[in-house]
Design a protein around this motif. Structure first.
Motif, PDB file in Angstrom:
ATOM      1  N   GLU A  80       5.383 -10.288   3.372  1.00 41.04           N
ATOM      2  CA  GLU A  80       4.371 -11.332   3.563  1.00 41.04           C
ATOM      3  C   GLU A  80       3.009 -10.863   3.073  1.00 41.04           C
ATOM      4  O   GLU A  80       2.293 -11.604   2.384  1.00 41.04           O
ATOM      5  N   GLU A  81       2.639  -9.628   3.388  1.00 36.25           N
ATOM      6  CA  GLU A  81       1.329  -9.106   2.983  1.00 36.25           C
ATOM      7  C   GLU A  81       1.239  -8.962   1.469  1.00 36.25           C
ATOM      8  O   GLU A  81       0.192  -9.232   0.867  1.00 36.25           O
ATOM      9  N   TYR A  82       2.348  -8.566   0.825  1.00 33.80           N
ATOM     10  CA  TYR A  82       2.333  -8.449  -0.630  1.00 33.80           C
ATOM     11  C   TYR A  82       2.231  -9.824  -1.287  1.00 33.80           C
ATOM     12  O   TYR A  82       1.438 -10.026  -2.214  1.00 33.80           O
ATOM     13  N   LEU A  83       3.006 -10.771  -0.795  1.00 37.10           N
ATOM     14  CA  LEU A  83       3.007 -12.106  -1.385  1.00 37.10           C
ATOM     15  C   LEU A  83       1.682 -12.820  -1.208  1.00 37.10           C
ATOM     16  O   LEU A  83       1.310 -13.663  -2.014  1.00 37.10           O
ATOM     17  N   THR A  84       0.966 -12.491  -0.146  1.00 34.79           N
ATOM     18  CA  THR A  84      -0.330 -13.135   0.110  1.00 34.79           C
ATOM     19  C   THR A  84      -1.497 -12.344  -0.447  1.00 34.79           C
ATOM     20  O   THR A  84      -2.660 -12.692  -0.229  1.00 34.79           O
ATOM     21  N   GLY A  85      -1.208 -11.252  -1.188  1.00 27.18           N
ATOM     22  CA  GLY A  85      -2.243 -10.517  -1.887  1.00 27.18           C
ATOM     23  C   GLY A  85      -3.009  -9.522  -1.056  1.00 27.18           C
ATOM     24  O   GLY A  85      -4.082  -9.062  -1.470  1.00 27.18           O
ATOM     25  N   LYS A  86      -2.477  -9.138   0.101  1.00 33.64           N
ATOM     26  CA  LYS A  86      -3.197  -8.190   0.949  1.00 33.64           C
ATOM     27  C   LYS A  86      -3.103  -6.771   0.417  1.00 33.64           C
ATOM     28  O   LYS A  86      -3.895  -5.906   0.774  1.00 33.64           O
ATOM     29  N   PHE A  87      -2.111  -6.500  -0.446  1.00 35.97           N
ATOM     30  CA  PHE A  87      -2.040  -5.230  -1.166  1.00 35.97           C
ATOM     31  C   PHE A  87      -1.214  -5.447  -2.415  1.00 35.97           C
ATOM     32  O   PHE A  87      -0.563  -6.481  -2.570  1.00 35.97           O
TER      33      PHE A  87
END
Length: 263
Positions: A255-262
């Motif tokens: 989820e964090e990768y898909l939402t651009g958090k890292f």
């Protein structure tokens, strides 16, 4: 060396390739760790993840391209139609015929468009000029390039535009009639128009060929892939249908990768 069998009765019809506890090492560097999932026949599977996470390393393991790197070793099993491609009896050249690859940077040979596509056939010993010509035309049509180059087949492939060069490389791979096509960032160096051509082409090719694609473009994976694998630090974090992964990811890191958090 023996050739791979065309099929294995014990494998479900919709599974083309299985990877089981695949580990890849570069010397002491453990680049891929216990990757384990099935690749569905005549579908597009996207491999996503941050730069350096192991996507391209894993992709190259699927047709034994890592064999060309002295310090690299692959452990585990990769099954094509139920047979381990790393078995000692299997010829890696035969593997690469059945599992073609197109690299991130288009790499047409300094030859004519015709000779670029015919290259693999001739290296493989084909001498029938009519058959070669037929296969070149079929492959260029398959790569949606025929209409653009049919009157200039004698010209060097290096004179084509970037997008055309990449489609030429896809045609070169298609000429060998692969069952699986590996694409490593096929549109990363292309403009939006050329990228759209490549994406449309991939969607058409999956009717006949199983496609596994590395991409850093999350939107691209969402648009054209049927299944997605998220790889992070050499490990497979999550695998599933693209629709489910992009709407209800199971792992927080996904989820964090898909939402651009890292990434």
């Amino acid at each position: 060396m023996t050739k791979l069998k065309d099929a294995a009765a014990e494998v479900p019809n919709d599974v083309k390739m299985e990877t089981r506890e695949v580990n890849v090492y570069y010397g002491d560097n453990h680049a891929i760790r216990n990757v384990d999932f099935d690749i569905i026949d005549r579908s597009v599977t996207a491999l996503i993840g941050p730069s350096g996470c192991g996507k391209s390393t894993y992709l190259r393991a699927l047709n034994r391209m890592n064999d060309t790197i002295d310090i690299c070793r692959v452990e585990g099993r990769i099954l094509l139609d139920g047979e381990n491609i790393y078995d000692r009896s299997v010829d890696p050249v035969e593997v690469r015929r059945r599992v073609g690859m197109v690299f991130q940077k288009s790499n047409p040979f300094p030859k004519s468009i015709f000779d670029n596509v015919a290259f693999g056939l001739r290296i493989g010993g084909e001498k029938d000029k009519d058959l070669i010509a037929q296969r070149v035309e079929e492959s260029l049509k398959g790569a949606a390039l025929w209409e653009e180059v049919k009157d200039t087949l004698h010209k060097r492939g290096t004179f084509l535009s970037g997008g055309q060069q990449q489609r030429l490389c896809i045609a070169r791979a298609l000429a060998m009639k692969p069952e699986i096509l590996l694409l490593d960032e096929p549109s990363s160096a292309l403009d939006p128009k050329a990228t759209a051509h490549i994406e449309e082409l991939i969607s058409e090719l999956k009717q006949d060929v199983t496609i596994i694609m590395v991409t850093h473009n999350i939107a691209q994976a969402a648009r054209i892939s049927d299944f997605t694998t998220f790889i992070y630090l050499g490990e497979m974090v999550e695998y599933g249908t693209t629709e489910k992964m992009f709407t209800v990811p199971k792992d927080k890191r996904t989820e964090e990768y898909l939402t651009g958090k890292f990434g």
